[in-house]
Design a protein around this motif. Structure first.
Motif, mmCIF file in Angstrom:
data_model
loop_
_atom_site.group_PDB
_atom_site.id
_atom_site.type_symbol
_atom_site.label_atom_id
_atom_site.label_comp_id
_atom_site.label_asym_id
_atom_site.label_seq_id
_atom_site.Cartn_x
_atom_site.Cartn_y
_atom_site.Cartn_z
ATOM 1 N N ALA A 59 -5.150 5.283 1.106
ATOM 2 C CA ALA A 59 -6.461 5.460 0.462
ATOM 3 C C ALA A 59 -7.436 4.388 0.948
ATOM 4 N N ARG A 60 -8.677 4.810 1.149
ATOM 5 C CA ARG A 60 -9.753 3.882 1.518
ATOM 6 C C ARG A 60 -10.529 3.539 0.245
ATOM 7 N N TRP A 61 -10.735 2.248 0.014
ATOM 8 C CA TRP A 61 -11.421 1.782 -1.182
ATOM 9 C C TRP A 61 -12.562 0.890 -0.746
ATOM 10 N N THR B 17 -22.158 -7.439 -3.037
ATOM 11 C CA THR B 17 -22.035 -8.655 -2.235
ATOM 12 C C THR B 17 -21.101 -9.678 -2.873
ATOM 13 N N SER B 18 -20.165 -9.234 -3.675
ATOM 14 C CA SER B 18 -19.207 -10.159 -4.287
ATOM 15 C C SER B 18 -18.213 -10.639 -3.239
ATOM 16 N N PRO B 19 -17.408 -11.642 -3.574
ATOM 17 C CA PRO B 19 -16.385 -12.104 -2.623
ATOM 18 C C PRO B 19 -15.379 -11.017 -2.237
ATOM 19 N N VAL B 20 -15.260 -9.974 -3.032
ATOM 20 C CA VAL B 20 -14.307 -8.907 -2.701
ATOM 21 C C VAL B 20 -14.991 -7.621 -2.242
ATOM 22 N N SER B 21 -16.309 -7.645 -2.090
ATOM 23 C CA SER B 21 -17.014 -6.454 -1.600
ATOM 24 C C SER B 21 -16.602 -6.180 -0.159
ATOM 25 N N GLY B 22 -16.485 -4.890 0.149
ATOM 26 C CA GLY B 22 -16.084 -4.499 1.491
ATOM 27 C C GLY B 22 -15.232 -3.246 1.435
ATOM 28 N N MET B 23 -14.646 -2.885 2.592
ATOM 29 C CA MET B 23 -13.824 -1.680 2.678
ATOM 30 C C MET B 23 -12.376 -2.079 2.913
ATOM 31 N N TYR B 24 -11.480 -1.459 2.145
ATOM 32 C CA TYR B 24 -10.046 -1.706 2.254
ATOM 33 C C TYR B 24 -9.390 -0.410 2.702
ATOM 34 N N ALA B 25 -8.544 -0.498 3.733
ATOM 35 C CA ALA B 25 -8.038 0.697 4.404
ATOM 36 C C ALA B 25 -6.724 1.218 3.856
ATOM 37 N N SER B 26 -6.176 0.577 2.823
ATOM 38 C CA SER B 26 -4.912 1.061 2.272
ATOM 39 C C SER B 26 -4.721 0.546 0.848
ATOM 40 N N ALA C 179 -2.107 -0.998 -0.156
ATOM 41 C CA ALA C 179 -1.529 -2.338 -0.040
ATOM 42 C C ALA C 179 -2.607 -3.393 0.170
ATOM 43 N N GLU C 180 -3.593 -3.089 1.013
ATOM 44 C CA GLU C 180 -4.698 -4.015 1.257
ATOM 45 C C GLU C 180 -5.488 -4.254 -0.030
ATOM 46 N N LEU C 181 -5.754 -3.179 -0.752
ATOM 47 C CA LEU C 181 -6.481 -3.298 -2.013
ATOM 48 C C LEU C 181 -5.675 -4.107 -3.029
ATOM 49 N N ALA C 182 -4.368 -3.925 -3.047
ATOM 50 C CA ALA C 182 -3.515 -4.636 -4.012
ATOM 51 C C ALA C 182 -3.665 -6.149 -3.867
ATOM 52 N N GLN C 183 -3.822 -6.635 -2.640
ATOM 53 C CA GLN C 183 -4.014 -8.073 -2.418
ATOM 54 C C GLN C 183 -5.300 -8.557 -3.079
ATOM 55 N N VAL C 184 -6.348 -7.768 -2.951
ATOM 56 C CA VAL C 184 -7.633 -8.131 -3.540
ATOM 57 C C VAL C 184 -7.552 -8.089 -5.065
ATOM 58 N N VAL C 185 -6.925 -7.040 -5.589
ATOM 59 C CA VAL C 185 -6.784 -6.919 -7.042
ATOM 60 C C VAL C 185 -5.999 -8.116 -7.583
#
Length: 161
Positions: A58-60, A65-74, A76-82
Protein backbone atom coordinates in the motif's frame (compact mmCIF):
# COMPACT_ATOMS: atom_id res chain seq x y z
CA UNK A 1 -54.45 7.45 -22.22
CA UNK A 2 -53.72 10.92 -23.55
CA UNK A 3 -50.28 11.83 -24.89
CA UNK A 4 -49.75 14.34 -22.09
CA UNK A 5 -50.62 11.74 -19.45
CA UNK A 6 -48.26 9.21 -21.08
CA UNK A 7 -45.42 11.74 -21.09
CA UNK A 8 -46.04 12.48 -17.40
CA UNK A 9 -46.03 8.75 -16.60
CA UNK A 10 -42.78 8.21 -18.54
CA UNK A 11 -41.16 11.23 -16.89
CA UNK A 12 -42.23 10.01 -13.45
CA UNK A 13 -40.85 6.50 -14.13
CA UNK A 14 -37.53 7.95 -15.34
CA UNK A 15 -37.25 10.25 -12.34
CA UNK A 16 -37.96 7.41 -9.91
CA UNK A 17 -35.56 4.98 -11.58
CA UNK A 18 -32.79 7.61 -11.63
CA UNK A 19 -33.21 8.53 -7.97
CA UNK A 20 -33.37 4.89 -6.89
CA UNK A 21 -30.25 3.97 -8.90
CA UNK A 22 -28.37 7.00 -7.61
CA UNK A 23 -29.33 6.40 -3.98
CA UNK A 24 -28.40 2.73 -3.80
CA UNK A 25 -24.79 2.13 -2.83
CA UNK A 26 -23.02 -0.77 -4.47
CA UNK A 27 -22.17 -3.84 -2.42
CA UNK A 28 -18.47 -2.91 -2.82
CA UNK A 29 -19.11 0.51 -1.30
CA UNK A 30 -21.04 -1.04 1.57
CA UNK A 31 -18.40 -3.73 2.15
CA UNK A 32 -15.51 -1.25 2.13
CA UNK A 33 -17.32 1.19 4.43
CA UNK A 34 -18.16 -1.67 6.79
CA UNK A 35 -14.52 -2.81 6.83
CA UNK A 36 -13.40 0.71 7.77
CA UNK A 37 -16.12 1.13 10.41
CA UNK A 38 -15.25 -2.23 11.99
CA UNK A 39 -11.51 -1.45 11.92
CA UNK A 40 -12.09 1.84 13.75
CA UNK A 41 -14.35 0.10 16.29
CA UNK A 42 -11.65 -2.53 16.88
CA UNK A 43 -9.06 0.23 17.27
CA UNK A 44 -11.24 2.00 19.88
CA UNK A 45 -11.47 -1.29 21.77
CA UNK A 46 -7.72 -2.00 21.56
CA UNK A 47 -8.17 -4.96 19.17
CA UNK A 48 -6.18 -3.71 16.19
CA UNK A 49 -6.10 -0.63 13.97
CA UNK A 50 -7.13 0.53 10.54
CA UNK A 51 -3.57 -0.25 9.42
CA UNK A 52 -4.63 -3.92 9.53
CA UNK A 53 -6.58 -3.23 6.30
CA UNK A 54 -3.46 -2.21 4.36
CA UNK A 55 -2.11 -4.34 1.55
CA UNK A 56 1.63 -5.05 2.02
CA UNK A 57 2.49 -2.74 -0.91
CA UNK A 58 0.00 0.00 0.00
CA UNK A 59 1.10 3.55 -0.79
CA UNK A 60 0.46 6.05 2.01
CA UNK A 61 0.88 9.79 1.57
CA UNK A 62 0.90 12.14 4.54
CA UNK A 63 -0.04 15.62 3.31
CA UNK A 64 1.52 18.77 4.67
CA UNK A 65 4.91 19.72 6.01
CA UNK A 66 5.27 17.76 9.26
CA UNK A 67 8.38 15.70 9.98
CA UNK A 68 6.50 12.64 8.72
CA UNK A 69 4.86 14.21 5.66
CA UNK A 70 5.70 12.42 2.44
CA UNK A 71 4.96 9.23 0.51
CA UNK A 72 5.54 5.75 1.93
CA UNK A 73 5.67 2.87 -0.55
CA UNK A 74 4.70 -0.02 1.72
CA UNK A 75 2.95 -1.02 4.92
CA UNK A 76 6.36 -1.80 6.46
CA UNK A 77 7.72 1.66 5.58
CA UNK A 78 4.65 3.30 7.09
CA UNK A 79 4.95 1.16 10.24
CA UNK A 80 8.36 2.72 10.96
CA UNK A 81 6.86 6.20 10.80
CA UNK A 82 3.87 5.24 12.93
CA UNK A 83 6.28 3.81 15.54
CA UNK A 84 8.16 7.14 15.63
CA UNK A 85 4.87 8.82 16.55
CA UNK A 86 3.51 6.23 19.00
CA UNK A 87 6.90 6.06 20.77
CA UNK A 88 6.22 9.63 21.91
CA UNK A 89 2.85 8.71 23.41
CA UNK A 90 2.13 7.45 26.93
CA UNK A 91 -1.30 6.19 25.81
CA UNK A 92 -2.54 4.82 22.51
CA UNK A 93 -4.43 7.13 20.17
CA UNK A 94 -8.14 6.58 20.69
CA UNK A 95 -10.10 7.37 17.51
CA UNK A 96 -13.59 8.82 17.29
CA UNK A 97 -15.15 8.63 13.83
CA UNK A 98 -17.20 11.61 12.73
CA UNK A 99 -18.16 10.37 9.28
CA UNK A 100 -17.49 7.70 6.70
CA UNK A 101 -18.35 8.21 3.03
CA UNK A 102 -17.92 5.56 0.35
CA UNK A 103 -18.04 5.81 -3.44
CA UNK A 104 -16.94 3.01 -5.73
CA UNK A 105 -13.59 1.73 -4.35
CA UNK A 106 -12.94 4.83 -2.23
CA UNK A 107 -13.76 5.34 1.43
CA UNK A 108 -13.19 8.70 3.11
CA UNK A 109 -13.22 8.87 6.89
CA UNK A 110 -13.11 11.97 9.07
CA UNK A 111 -11.98 11.17 12.59
CA UNK A 112 -10.51 12.67 15.72
CA UNK A 113 -7.71 11.06 17.74
CA UNK A 114 -6.83 11.65 21.38
CA UNK A 115 -3.83 10.47 23.36
CA UNK A 116 -1.49 11.57 26.12
CA UNK A 117 2.14 12.24 25.20
CA UNK A 118 5.11 11.09 27.27
CA UNK A 119 5.37 14.64 28.69
CA UNK A 120 1.78 14.13 29.98
CA UNK A 121 0.40 16.80 27.65
CA UNK A 122 -2.52 15.90 25.39
CA UNK A 123 -2.03 14.97 21.77
CA UNK A 124 -5.25 15.70 19.89
CA UNK A 125 -5.57 15.71 16.14
CA UNK A 126 -8.22 15.60 13.44
CA UNK A 127 -7.65 13.40 10.41
CA UNK A 128 -9.24 12.85 7.03
CA UNK A 129 -8.13 9.68 5.27
CA UNK A 130 -8.93 9.11 1.59
CA UNK A 131 -8.55 5.33 1.14
CA UNK A 132 -8.68 3.34 -2.10
CA UNK A 133 -9.60 -0.35 -1.85
CA UNK A 134 -8.88 -3.30 -4.10
CA UNK A 135 -10.09 -6.80 -3.28
CA UNK A 136 -10.91 -5.91 0.32
CA UNK A 137 -7.56 -4.28 1.10
CA UNK A 138 -6.47 -0.65 1.18
CA UNK A 139 -3.95 -0.05 -1.60
CA UNK A 140 -3.59 3.74 -1.38
CA UNK A 141 -4.19 6.41 1.26
CA UNK A 142 -3.82 10.15 1.37
CA UNK A 143 -3.91 11.36 4.96
CA UNK A 144 -4.77 14.94 5.83
CA UNK A 145 -4.27 16.11 9.42
CA UNK A 146 -3.27 19.04 11.57
CA UNK A 147 0.44 18.87 10.79
CA UNK A 148 1.12 21.64 13.33
CA UNK A 149 -0.12 19.40 16.16
CA UNK A 150 1.97 16.48 14.89
CA UNK A 151 5.03 18.69 14.38
CA UNK A 152 4.62 19.97 17.94
CA UNK A 153 4.53 16.41 19.31
CA UNK A 154 7.55 15.30 17.27
CA UNK A 155 9.69 18.27 18.39
CA UNK A 156 8.39 18.58 21.94
CA UNK A 157 8.77 14.95 22.99
CA UNK A 158 12.35 13.78 22.45
CA UNK A 159 13.08 10.07 22.36
CA UNK A 160 15.81 8.71 24.59
CA UNK A 161 18.27 6.63 22.51
Amino acid sequence: MSSILRLHAIALCLALSTSIAGASPTSTQQTNATLVREAFTNWQQGKGTVFDLLAPDARWTVAGTSPVSGMYASKAELAQVVRSITARLATPIVPTVQSIIAEDDVVVVLWHGRATALDQKPYNNTYLWHMTFKNGQVIEVTAFLDTYALDDLMHRVKLVP
